[in-house]
Design an enzyme around this catalytic site. Sequence first.
Site, short mmCIF file in Angstrom:
data_model
loop_
_atom_site.label_atom_id
_atom_site.label_comp_id
_atom_site.label_asym_id
_atom_site.label_seq_id
_atom_site.Cartn_x
_atom_site.Cartn_y
_atom_site.Cartn_z
N HIS A 74 87.30 -86.17 21.97
CA HIS A 74 87.19 -87.01 20.77
C HIS A 74 86.27 -86.35 19.75
O HIS A 74 85.05 -86.51 19.79
CB HIS A 74 86.66 -88.40 21.13
CG HIS A 74 86.81 -89.39 20.02
ND1 HIS A 74 87.21 -90.69 20.23
CD2 HIS A 74 86.63 -89.28 18.69
CE1 HIS A 74 87.26 -91.33 19.07
NE2 HIS A 74 86.90 -90.48 18.12
N LEU A 77 86.86 -83.01 13.07
CA LEU A 77 86.56 -81.69 12.50
C LEU A 77 86.49 -81.71 10.98
O LEU A 77 86.05 -80.76 10.37
CB LEU A 77 87.60 -80.67 12.96
CG LEU A 77 87.51 -80.25 14.43
CD1 LEU A 77 88.66 -79.34 14.81
CD2 LEU A 77 86.18 -79.55 14.72
N ARG A 78 86.95 -82.80 10.37
CA ARG A 78 86.88 -83.00 8.91
C ARG A 78 87.73 -82.04 8.08
O ARG A 78 87.74 -82.14 6.87
CB ARG A 78 85.43 -82.93 8.40
CG ARG A 78 84.46 -83.90 9.05
CD ARG A 78 84.86 -85.34 8.86
NE ARG A 78 83.81 -86.26 9.30
CZ ARG A 78 84.05 -87.43 9.88
NH1 ARG A 78 85.30 -87.82 10.10
NH2 ARG A 78 83.06 -88.21 10.23
N ASN A 108 92.10 -88.48 11.48
CA ASN A 108 91.69 -89.17 10.23
C ASN A 108 91.05 -88.21 9.24
O ASN A 108 89.95 -88.43 8.74
CB ASN A 108 90.77 -90.35 10.54
CG ASN A 108 89.47 -89.94 11.19
OD1 ASN A 108 89.39 -88.86 11.79
ND2 ASN A 108 88.46 -90.78 11.08
N HIS A 192 91.38 -96.51 19.60
CA HIS A 192 90.14 -97.05 19.03
C HIS A 192 90.39 -98.55 18.88
O HIS A 192 91.27 -98.96 18.13
CB HIS A 192 89.90 -96.37 17.67
CG HIS A 192 88.90 -97.04 16.77
ND1 HIS A 192 87.75 -96.41 16.35
CD2 HIS A 192 88.88 -98.27 16.19
CE1 HIS A 192 87.07 -97.23 15.55
NE2 HIS A 192 87.73 -98.36 15.43
N ASP A 318 82.69 -88.16 20.29
CA ASP A 318 83.02 -88.79 19.01
C ASP A 318 82.21 -88.12 17.89
O ASP A 318 81.61 -88.78 17.05
CB ASP A 318 82.80 -90.30 19.02
CG ASP A 318 83.48 -90.99 17.83
OD1 ASP A 318 84.11 -90.29 17.00
OD2 ASP A 318 83.38 -92.23 17.73
#
Lengths: 438, 308
Positions: A74, A77-78, A108, A192, A318
């Site tokens: 989880h 990495l943006r 996301n 989630h 996370d």
Amino acid sequence: MEFGNLRLAEKENIVIKNGCIINPQTLDKFEADILISGGKIKEIKKNLVPGPGDAFKEINAEGLYVCPGFTDMHVHLREPGNDGEEDINSGVKSALRGGITSIACMPNTDPVLDSQHLINYIKLKSKELNFNIYPVAAITKDLSGEKLSEFGLLKSSGAVAFSDDGRCVQNARLMYEAMKYATQFNALFILHEEDYSFSGSGLVNEGYYSAMLGLEGISCFSEDLMVARDIMLAKAAGARIHITHVSSAKTVDMIAKAKNDGVNITCDTTCEHLFFNDSCLTGYDTNFKIKPPIRSEADRMAIIKGLRQGTIDAIASDHAPHLLSEKNVSFKEAAFGSIGLETLFKASFSKLFFEEKFSIEKIISLISYNPAKILNIEGGAIETGRIANISIIDTSCENIYKSDDIISRSKNSSFLGQNLKGEIKYTIANGKVMFINN
Amino acid sequence: MDEKKDILSLDKFSVKEINDLLEKTDSFAEILKRDVKKVPALRGKTIINLFFEPSTRTKVSFEIAAKRLSADLINFSESSSSLKKGESEIDTLKTINAMKVDLIIIRHSDSGYINYFADALPVPVINAGDGKHEHPTQALLDLYTIYKSFPGLTGLKIGIVGDILNSRVARSDIKLFKKMGMDVTVIAPSMLIPENFSFFDVKIAAGIDEVISEVDVLYMLRMQFERQDKKYYPSISEYNKFLSLDLPRFNMMKTGSIIMHPGPVNTGLEISSEVMEMEESGKGKIKINTQVTNGVAVRMAVLYYALS
């Protein structure tokens, strides 16, 4: 501290001498040397002598544990979209610093990983950096919770699992259809769990501290109701689900019962949820603002028990990088999330080994063999013929964790100021020494 | 060097320190009765009155208190500052601090943010209300008002009515009243009480009639129905039926008991207009204006404490 060149793919010949090898599958440990060549583990035996003529890089692992490289299932990495916080390159270095050799990255990003070309992009970066990155694709297009993404196409491009992480599909019928459809491709869901009507504008766990501190609460119902729903739906659909970042005692209990009941379910928790309780909030430190929130001591105890009994299969970080400017604001305005790749082992080890008396083998299984098995990926074992992904750890170190220690582009760690035990000494990824802590 | 004297909450004050503050307030209240209502106690001190959230009475009360002590007070509010130009709040504070001020009074709509400011600033910070967290000077002026109305505080029965969940006044008051040995009951509907409220160690009642004839102090909180988080409460009619102070209830209150409210009152909601008129008729039960008057003396005591 030294990092290997991520872009050079040539393999190394390595011999690891005198270490104690951990087998997290059988929960054993044994002393032996390891010979690595051509990217693979060639030989494991005591008093190993490399053949003449080959140049071998020797690692003296005396007094150290030699573990399968860790898997973090989880990670945010943006990239694409928010490379000020992190990008794939900086995230991979952060992972190597943490002894991690495989990561599953969440969808996301901006744009959301909901199309084949974006999954291809991540796989390409993975190849380019000689590091195992397993993209998780979105369950719904743009994480909208409204329209399913192309499970078949995305899986064929290399999506390791599906998740709307950061958001949660609120429409129960849509989730049921998603689960039934996913089973046709044998796809895994990483869930989630958050009921928006209970999380709302909440900031922290609802309880004594939320009331005392005047911070809006997020009830455990937010997680528990969705877990109850999804267990019921997964059972009916025959789906394979994994509940991520489990935070509440009731959820642990429901998952234990569901496992007994034959539901195809696994779960993980994070270092924050096993390490802290909501009393950490009294200083309004925004690095403790995460979702799901850090819960009460009773919940934390249930999580420890769940880990001990095997209800909770894995620990994940996370890893959620945020800019200082997103954290140096009021608690209400601050972004949710904490980084964690670099502390995955250290935080788990500090709490579970010293306070909860878990064996080192058990702890390593929670961050290597088990998550790799859940994701059905290579990793989690040291065996002849396997690709050499190995982390070598020293359990005798301890240090107060500081911002300067952080390799990640973002510094928002919940563990700043904590006394963390254990240290990563070497990380070998795909047959090459990629991190040395000297 | 001594630790700077922030007042972010009253949690760390002992009963003796609270009593000292009450006595100090008495001496400042005396000054306010004089013709010349000014003493040089804080002459040469510069105080910033920094309100990130709108306020009239608290802001003016601090301003008058500072001026009565001869301090220089500068008012600052969000709308007239460079905050509109994108400067962050903490940078604004550091800029103000660079001008060599002695104390900063802050109100902010987000809980706990003032704690963060106080850590970042070298001068004492007084919390003038932060989100749903604390409002320590309101609690002190409430306590002072009760202290002046009864011969002793221990064992006094107090009922706090209304939105406990969202009220910083309720949080600060309950903790302070409990500390001073008072017997606290909250009267509120379930959706306006924090979950697992038992840790506050107070009694809970669903309607005002359960306590009306017993309480020494009836403390009415402000109710804001327009706020989003009131959506679970059925209606104003329901509130009036169970939680408003109307004339029949007023008449059931025991002799010597008092009524308080942090203001501004929504007349007809928390307190009926008939009861509000009783204040003018001089029955002496309603202490709402007394609270405001006492607020100045209390804030003088607090400023003096923080700067001496």
